[in-house]
Every structure is written in C-alpha cells, then in structure tokens.
Design an enzyme around this catalytic site. Structure first.
Site, PDB file in Angstrom:
ATOM      1  N   SER A 203       0.837  -1.199   0.000  1.00  0.00           N
ATOM      2  CA  SER A 203       0.000   0.000   0.000  1.00  0.00           C
ATOM      3  C   SER A 203       0.873   1.251   0.000  1.00  0.00           C
ATOM      4  O   SER A 203       1.985   1.236   0.546  1.00  0.00           O
ATOM      5  CB  SER A 203      -0.873   0.025   1.255  1.00  0.00           C
ATOM      6  OG  SER A 203      -1.534   1.272   1.373  1.00  0.00           O
TER       7      SER A 203
ATOM      8  N   TYR B 285      -1.250  -0.895  10.277  1.00  0.00           N
ATOM      9  CA  TYR B 285      -1.513  -1.259   8.868  1.00  0.00           C
ATOM     10  C   TYR B 285      -0.321  -0.837   8.003  1.00  0.00           C
ATOM     11  O   TYR B 285       0.162  -1.615   7.173  1.00  0.00           O
ATOM     12  CB  TYR B 285      -2.806  -0.584   8.399  1.00  0.00           C
ATOM     13  CG  TYR B 285      -3.140  -0.809   6.935  1.00  0.00           C
ATOM     14  CD1 TYR B 285      -3.700  -2.010   6.498  1.00  0.00           C
ATOM     15  CD2 TYR B 285      -2.908   0.191   5.989  1.00  0.00           C
ATOM     16  CE1 TYR B 285      -4.005  -2.210   5.155  1.00  0.00           C
ATOM     17  CE2 TYR B 285      -3.215   0.001   4.647  1.00  0.00           C
ATOM     18  CZ  TYR B 285      -3.768  -1.198   4.242  1.00  0.00           C
ATOM     19  OH  TYR B 285      -4.075  -1.396   2.911  1.00  0.00           O
TER      20      TYR B 285
ATOM     21  N   LYS C  77       2.055  -3.408   5.872  1.00  0.00           N
ATOM     22  CA  LYS C  77       2.269  -3.275   4.427  1.00  0.00           C
ATOM     23  C   LYS C  77       3.734  -2.983   4.106  1.00  0.00           C
ATOM     24  O   LYS C  77       4.222  -3.356   3.039  1.00  0.00           O
ATOM     25  CB  LYS C  77       1.347  -2.191   3.860  1.00  0.00           C
ATOM     26  CG  LYS C  77      -0.142  -2.579   3.908  1.00  0.00           C
ATOM     27  CD  LYS C  77      -0.404  -3.857   3.134  1.00  0.00           C
ATOM     28  CE  LYS C  77      -1.885  -4.110   2.891  1.00  0.00           C
ATOM     29  NZ  LYS C  77      -2.111  -5.394   2.199  1.00  0.00           N
TER      30      LYS C  77
HETATM   31  N1  LIG Z   1      -8.759  -0.109  -1.381  1.00  0.00           N
HETATM   32  C1  LIG Z   1      -7.659   0.593  -1.184  1.00  0.00           C
HETATM   33  O1  LIG Z   1      -7.656   1.839  -1.239  1.00  0.00           O
HETATM   34  C2  LIG Z   1      -6.357  -0.120  -0.928  1.00  0.00           C
HETATM   35  C3  LIG Z   1      -5.181   0.640  -0.960  1.00  0.00           C
HETATM   36  C4  LIG Z   1      -3.956   0.029  -0.738  1.00  0.00           C
HETATM   37  C5  LIG Z   1      -3.927  -1.336  -0.475  1.00  0.00           C
HETATM   38  N2  LIG Z   1      -5.075  -2.051  -0.419  1.00  0.00           N
HETATM   39  C6  LIG Z   1      -4.970  -3.486  -0.152  1.00  0.00           C
HETATM   40  O2  LIG Z   1      -5.536  -4.203  -1.218  1.00  0.00           O
HETATM   41  C7  LIG Z   1      -6.003  -5.466  -0.746  1.00  0.00           C
HETATM   42  C8  LIG Z   1      -7.443  -5.657  -1.172  1.00  0.00           C
HETATM   43  O3  LIG Z   1      -8.231  -4.686  -0.545  1.00  0.00           O
HETATM   44  P1  LIG Z   1      -9.676  -4.237  -1.045  1.00  0.00           P
HETATM   45  O4  LIG Z   1      -9.687  -2.756  -1.006  1.00  0.00           O
HETATM   46  O5  LIG Z   1     -10.033  -4.942  -2.292  1.00  0.00           O
HETATM   47  O6  LIG Z   1     -10.563  -4.709   0.185  1.00  0.00           O
HETATM   48  P2  LIG Z   1     -11.631  -5.869   0.370  1.00  0.00           P
HETATM   49  O7  LIG Z   1     -12.060  -5.786   1.799  1.00  0.00           O
HETATM   50  O8  LIG Z   1     -12.649  -5.799  -0.688  1.00  0.00           O
HETATM   51  O9  LIG Z   1     -10.762  -7.191   0.147  1.00  0.00           O
HETATM   52  C9  LIG Z   1     -10.065  -7.877   1.146  1.00  0.00           C
HETATM   53  C10 LIG Z   1     -10.430  -9.347   1.050  1.00  0.00           C
HETATM   54  O10 LIG Z   1      -9.596 -10.087   1.947  1.00  0.00           O
HETATM   55  C11 LIG Z   1     -10.398 -11.097   2.525  1.00  0.00           C
HETATM   56  N3  LIG Z   1      -9.794 -11.549   3.771  1.00  0.00           N
HETATM   57  C12 LIG Z   1      -9.756 -10.907   4.976  1.00  0.00           C
HETATM   58  N4  LIG Z   1      -9.148 -11.683   5.882  1.00  0.00           N
HETATM   59  C13 LIG Z   1      -8.779 -12.829   5.245  1.00  0.00           C
HETATM   60  C14 LIG Z   1      -8.115 -14.006   5.662  1.00  0.00           C
HETATM   61  N5  LIG Z   1      -7.695 -14.170   6.926  1.00  0.00           N
HETATM   62  N6  LIG Z   1      -7.913 -14.991   4.744  1.00  0.00           N
HETATM   63  C15 LIG Z   1      -8.343 -14.840   3.466  1.00  0.00           C
HETATM   64  N7  LIG Z   1      -8.975 -13.743   3.019  1.00  0.00           N
HETATM   65  C16 LIG Z   1      -9.190 -12.750   3.906  1.00  0.00           C
HETATM   66  C17 LIG Z   1     -11.749 -10.430   2.723  1.00  0.00           C
HETATM   67  O11 LIG Z   1     -12.782 -11.381   2.922  1.00  0.00           O
HETATM   68  C18 LIG Z   1     -11.878  -9.635   1.437  1.00  0.00           C
HETATM   69  O12 LIG Z   1     -12.506 -10.397   0.416  1.00  0.00           O
HETATM   70  C19 LIG Z   1      -5.793  -5.451   0.761  1.00  0.00           C
HETATM   71  O13 LIG Z   1      -4.575  -6.092   1.073  1.00  0.00           O
HETATM   72  C20 LIG Z   1      -5.696  -3.964   1.079  1.00  0.00           C
HETATM   73  O14 LIG Z   1      -4.990  -3.721   2.263  1.00  0.00           O
HETATM   74  C21 LIG Z   1      -6.286  -1.480  -0.656  1.00  0.00           C
END
Ligand SMILES: NC(=O)c1ccc[n+]([C@@H]2O[C@H](COP(=O)([O-])OP(=O)(O)OC[C@H]3O[C@@H](n4cnc5c(N)ncnc54)[C@H](O)[C@@H]3O)[C@@H](O)[C@H]2O)c1
Length: 249
Positions: A140, A155, A159
C-alpha cells in the site's frame, strides 16, 4: 492473451468490488484458470462461478498455515500447477498509535504479513518444481508515506513488512525462475473505503492527486496482470505504484 494456460491463485479475491476479484476477472480474461481463495463468509465459490466455467473458489484463511497448504494442494489437484499467486488478502483499521491494542496489532499484521508469508510458502514448492512462477504482493502507499487515508500505523507497518518480505523472497528465488514483486495501490474505491468518504472529501482528495481521481479496482488489477505475465519477465523485487501520482518518489 497474456496468461494463456497459466494457473493463478488470488487470496482475498471474493469481494465483488475488491481489488482481488477485479484481478481474478482480468486474469481469467487473459486466459488464466483462476483459484479465488477467501474466508467462508465471503463465498469464494460464488465469486469463482461469476468468472465462468473452469475456475475454482476455495475457503482459505491466510493466517492459518494448514489452510494455505490445503488450498495450494487443492489447486494443484484441480489444475496441476501454480504459475501466479497474488497475495491480496488484507484488512485495515483506522486508529492512532496510542489506541492500537495487542489484539489489533496481531489481527492486522496476521492477514497482510503472516498471510503473505504462509501463502507464498504454500505455493513456492510447486513453482520451484516447475522452475517458474510469479508472486505479486499487494502492499500500500500507506507503507511508503507513513499512513494512507484509512489505515492505522499497524496497517502501514504490515504493508511495509510486505515490501521487505517480497524483496527478500525475490532475492532468494530469482535463480529458480520465480519472480516476486509488489503493487502499492493508492486510494482505490472498494468495500474497504465504501461509505467512509463523503463526496466532498473525495473531491478534496482527488484535487491532491495528479491524475485527479481516486483509483478503480481495475487500475490495480492491470498492474497485477502485467507483473504475473511474461511481459514482466525481467522484473523482480519491483514495487509498482498504482496511485495516480499521489506519491511520486
Ligand atoms: N482499497 C484501497 O484503497 C487499498 C489501498 C492500498 C492497499 N489495499 C490493499 O488491497 C487489498 C485488497 O483490498 P480491497 O480494497 O479490495 O478490500 P476488500 O475488503 O474488498 O478485500 C479484502 C479481502 O480479503 C479477505 N480476507 C480478509 N481476511 C482474510 C483471511 N484471513 N484470509 C483470506 N482472506 C481474507 C476479505 O474477505 C476480502 O474479500 C488489501 O490487502 C488492502 O490492504 C487497498
């Protein structure tokens, strides 16, 4: 097609609005057979079915080593190989340093960091036997700039840990034909951000981003497809920013 006949695993890929599912969809469109791994409540089988025939949805908790190993074994049984792994599962919590409890710390680091280690450990033996493979780890912008918009310091630490782990694994497995890279998304509109930003706040944030908008899940998915594909054959240990210019360094 960029991923024809390749087998790709995506953790945390069942959320229809998430980065993982967008990546699964783009990888399937590029010819990959995809295995979506997620917690039971997220319905990975239902998500895989949305991709069409020939894909797999598996219940797997990335914080549990046995669960990761069982999922990798199921993918090998179904498809016979593992070409790409996207370590995407992650959770966040918007708290400040002094509010982080031990349990919060464990929870947040376990999914992003321990999960990236355990799932990589589960997939690497097959990649090693094949003499090829690509792992993409979702970090991230929060790791790079010391906080994003939602995540707390734990967090950011999780990351940032992912960046270090991925780079060390890249160094370790390069000679075996296995590439390991990271994607650092900026602020992407998914369920993680849903409902937490007023339209005014979104506009305000957009005005600070050179590309003048928040990110979309497909923006990140495209970067994952690239890094998993042979187009990135000479890229390992790379951190690919997908942040609209929010952080230029
Ligand atoms: N959305 C953003 O702005 C953003 C920015 C930077 C990084 N990220 C990262 O991108 C990734 C995806 O995030 P997103 O925004 O699509 O969120 P999201 O909540 O839609 O996706 C996260 C997924 O991880 C699953 N999950 C949680 N705990 C788990 C576990 N123990 N085992 C297996 N699966 C598990 C959840 O059920 C969910 O489907 C994450 O790692 C998040 O930190 C997101």
């Amino acid at each position: 097609m960029l991923l024809k006949d390749k087998v790709a695993i995506i953790t945390g890929g069942a959320g229809i609005n998430g980065l993982g599912f967008a990546t699964a969809r783009q990888m399937a469109a590029q010819g990959a057979r995809v295995a979506i791994l997620d917690l039971e409540r997220a319905d990975p089988a239902g998500a895989a079915a949305r991709l069409g025939e020939g894909h797999l949805g598996l219940v797997a908790d990335v914080t549990d080593k046995a669960s990761c190993e069982a999922a990798a074994a199921a993918v090998l049984k179904a498809f016979g190989r593992i070409d790409a792994l996207v370590n995407n599962a992650g959770i966040t919590q918007p708290v400040k340093t002094l509010e982080i409890s031990g349990a919060d710390y464990d929870r947040i680091l376990d999914v992003s960091l321990r999960g990236t280690l355990y799932m990589s450990q589960a997939a690497l033996p097959a990649m090693r036997a094949q003499g090829s493979g690509a792992i993409v780890c979702i970090s991230s912008v929060s790791a790079q700039r010391g906080g994003g918009i939602f995540g707390g310091p734990h967090y950011s630490a999780a990351k940032a840990g992912v960046l270090g782990l991925a780079r060390a694994m890249a160094r370790e497995f390069g000679t075996e034909g296995i590439r390991i890279n990271c994607v650092t998304p900026g602020l992407i509109e998914t369920d993680i951000t849903q409902g937490k930003l007023t339209p005014e706040r979104k506009l305000e944030i957009s005005q600070t981003i050179p590309l003048a908008r928040l990110g979309r899940a497909d923006d990140v998915a495209g970067a994952c497809v690239f890094l998993a594909s042979d187009l990135a054959a000479y890229c390992t240990g790379v951190t690919l920013d997908v942040n609209g210019g929010m952080l230029i360094h």
